[in-house]
Design an enzyme around this catalytic site. Sequence first.
Site, PDB file in Angstrom:
ATOM      1  N   TRP A 452      33.036  37.408  40.662  1.00  0.00           N
ATOM      2  CA  TRP A 452      32.586  36.129  41.238  1.00  0.00           C
ATOM      3  C   TRP A 452      32.052  35.262  40.107  1.00  0.00           C
ATOM      4  O   TRP A 452      31.007  35.568  39.550  1.00  0.00           O
ATOM      5  CB  TRP A 452      31.495  36.419  42.267  1.00  0.00           C
ATOM      6  N   ASP A 453      32.772  34.199  39.823  1.00  0.00           N
ATOM      7  CA  ASP A 453      32.452  33.389  38.637  1.00  0.00           C
ATOM      8  C   ASP A 453      31.759  32.085  39.019  1.00  0.00           C
ATOM      9  O   ASP A 453      31.788  31.668  40.188  1.00  0.00           O
ATOM     10  CB  ASP A 453      33.757  33.097  37.879  1.00  0.00           C
ATOM     11  N   CYS A 499      29.537  36.817  37.358  1.00  0.00           N
ATOM     12  CA  CYS A 499      29.948  36.226  36.090  1.00  0.00           C
ATOM     13  C   CYS A 499      29.601  34.753  36.162  1.00  0.00           C
ATOM     14  O   CYS A 499      29.658  34.153  37.229  1.00  0.00           O
ATOM     15  CB  CYS A 499      31.458  36.416  35.926  1.00  0.00           C
ATOM     16  N   ASP A 521      31.212  36.113  27.509  1.00  0.00           N
ATOM     17  CA  ASP A 521      32.628  35.893  27.193  1.00  0.00           C
ATOM     18  C   ASP A 521      32.923  36.291  25.753  1.00  0.00           C
ATOM     19  O   ASP A 521      34.083  36.337  25.342  1.00  0.00           O
ATOM     20  CB  ASP A 521      33.003  34.415  27.398  1.00  0.00           C
TER      21      ASP A 521
HETATM   22  C1  GLA Z   1      35.049  32.453  32.787  1.00  0.00           C
HETATM   23  C2  GLA Z   1      34.829  33.947  32.668  1.00  0.00           C
HETATM   24  C3  GLA Z   1      36.017  34.590  32.036  1.00  0.00           C
HETATM   25  C4  GLA Z   1      37.250  34.280  32.828  1.00  0.00           C
HETATM   26  C5  GLA Z   1      37.416  32.787  32.971  1.00  0.00           C
HETATM   27  C6  GLA Z   1      38.555  32.446  33.906  1.00  0.00           C
HETATM   28  O1  GLA Z   1      35.006  31.836  31.567  1.00  0.00           O
HETATM   29  O2  GLA Z   1      33.666  34.236  31.971  1.00  0.00           O
HETATM   30  O3  GLA Z   1      35.825  35.989  31.932  1.00  0.00           O
HETATM   31  O4  GLA Z   1      37.141  34.869  34.097  1.00  0.00           O
HETATM   32  O5  GLA Z   1      36.248  32.174  33.480  1.00  0.00           O
HETATM   33  O6  GLA Z   1      38.756  31.083  34.037  1.00  0.00           O
END
Ligand code: GLA
Length: 698
Positions: A452-453, A499, A521
């Site tokens: 879940w971002d 995330c 990241d």
């Molecule tokens: C974020 C997350 C990454 C990836 C990208 C996808 O930056 O931290 O790990 O999932 O989004 O767009």
Amino acid sequence: MIETGGNGRTWLLTGAAGSYALHLTDRDELVHLHWGPRISLADAESLAAEPPPPYWPFESQLDGREEYPVEGGPRFVRPALSVRTPAVRGTEWRHTGSATDGDELRLRFADPVHHLGLTLHYRMRADSDVVERWATVAHDGPAGALGLELLRADAAAWTLPRRERWRLSQLHGRWAAESRLVRSDLAPGEKVLGSRRGHTGHQHLPWVALDAEGATEESGEVYGCALGWSGSWRIAVQQLPDGTMQITGGAGHDDSGLLRLAPGGTYTTPVFAGLWSDGGFGGASRAWHAWQLAHVIPDAGRSRPVLYNSWEATGFDISEEQQRALARRAADIGVELFVVDDAWFGARVSDRAGLGDWTPNPDRFPGGLKPLADEVHGLGMRFGIWVEPEMVNADSDLYRARPDWVQHHPGRTRTEFRNQLVLNLARDDVQAYLWEQLDGLLSSAPVDYVKWDFNRCFTDAGWPGEPYPQRLWTEHVHALYALLDRLRAAHPGVAFESCSGGGGRIDLGILSRTDQVWTSDNTDPLDRLAIQHGFSQLHPARAMAAWVTDSPNSQLNGRVSSLRFRFVSAMAGVLGIGGDLTGWGEDEIAEAREWVDLYKEIRPVVQHGELYRLRAPDGGLSAVQYVRGDDVVVLAWLQAQHYGEQQPPLRLRGLDPGAAYACPDTSAVHRGSVLLHRGLRTALRGDLDAAVFRLRRI
Ligand code: GLA
């Protein structure tokens, strides 16, 4: 355990090794008595009987003594509570009752002028020295009474004993550089950390630690405070003129308006947890870890699987066939959970489109996600997907249909970051839409895991038509929590990862409803050592996701490192693989398989053991050690060797000096006392070398 004395006006909370005591004076002032090693109720009562500080015309007799200083009256410290109506500002309370409920103490107060009810909550569990504190504010007035503007409502104010030289430890950062530990001396005045971004933020983890007499990694007294909140927040550390330290913390960054309470309305603050420890920084971390594993992180007793995530390998350019190929390779090296990252849904072929439309892209997944999920399951792995539910691209069906659903101010620019806007989750219709989409998604394919971002901060956080202060800031977080709670209840087999562009949403609030977090990241294995060192100050390895990616590092810096170094770095937490496995040679695949096998063997110790940071990553040799029962694991890394010098032996911790420890890899046997005193020799050499050592008490 809670004991009550002093005519029901003195309370003593007792934990594993510490005590916390407070007292209500006959003028209904709630004063702090003690936070530290165990004392008795009689000790607390005699502290309560001590006279107040002398009267001075320019000083407050309350400042630095109160458990929850409010705005108003003879106080000059930063208030934890600030309330107003159009007519009156500030609070003057009287005590209205107290109750204990198991480990929880509740103290109630009322301000009749404001019709304000305030409850302060304290909880100290028998197996921990963490004190959990939070507050509830209620508008108890009759219908038609004036609304209350809650300008600020902190969860707690912590008072530390007077000491000579306080030092602050904090975890600061930015995107791709989160959780880096910094220590500095404190001087009189205030130090304020926080986020005004709508999410926890990459800039600071909501945690501080204070030590006064030069605590070290394994000795000395350390106080820590950590907030469980995933929106904007503030922790203010105040050194008062007499040397007393007071720490307030809660939701929202400014004092200009948290929300509005109508008659009958209530607001519950997040938990602000505090820990006293006399085991140095390492002892404090272990106490925080144990408390989170026992009481915060769901299913913490269960080990997290080795995952594969395709993001660094494929970016936005994904297809079902390519994911199948990656899945076969991942299964071949022993991966247990295969996660399809971004770009499987809507018109998401770049970051310009698709967020908001949570149905599989028909060109990329003509049969939906199920065929891929079935193949992944057939390969013996669990299946996961990426989502970013709180966001929308302007180029999406959702935004075209519902442009009013995003946070915005009428007539103002709708600022885009990464081409996306933030949905107003405080709205009931947005909550209903997200529930329907996500519940549908989890029901449509056998999904076991959701990453879940949250990839941008709040900017134009307005809600046209809503009176100020707008509840959108706090309600966004409550709606997020409610959605996660509801999804977890409806889909109990699904695990969740938090995330936010890496580590932008790591806090005790999100950790209480997710299974692990994406740490950063930044997957460069060397940078990661410092990020992980910081992360471990507060949170356990069991929650810390770490991936092995390609070399040269493709995301950030082009650094070349061996598979060995990358694996040993990522094995310090929940191991994942994030490289392009289709580009790895057969020898690399074979080596990766061996590392994954080794990780599975040491996983119970890493994920559930006690952590000792043997040496911090500062350019040379660094190492961490995990101990669980008879099993010991040491992970060591050498950044650079100079002058051909041998690395110093690693002095281990937490061992039985009288016992013998055998290494299953070399059959060598070491005496505990030797490992503790002389140390374990590593033979690391050159640049970016690393090793895993296993020991077992015999
Ligand atoms: C974020 C997350 C990454 C990836 C990208 C996808 O930056 O931290 O790990 O999932 O989004 O767009």
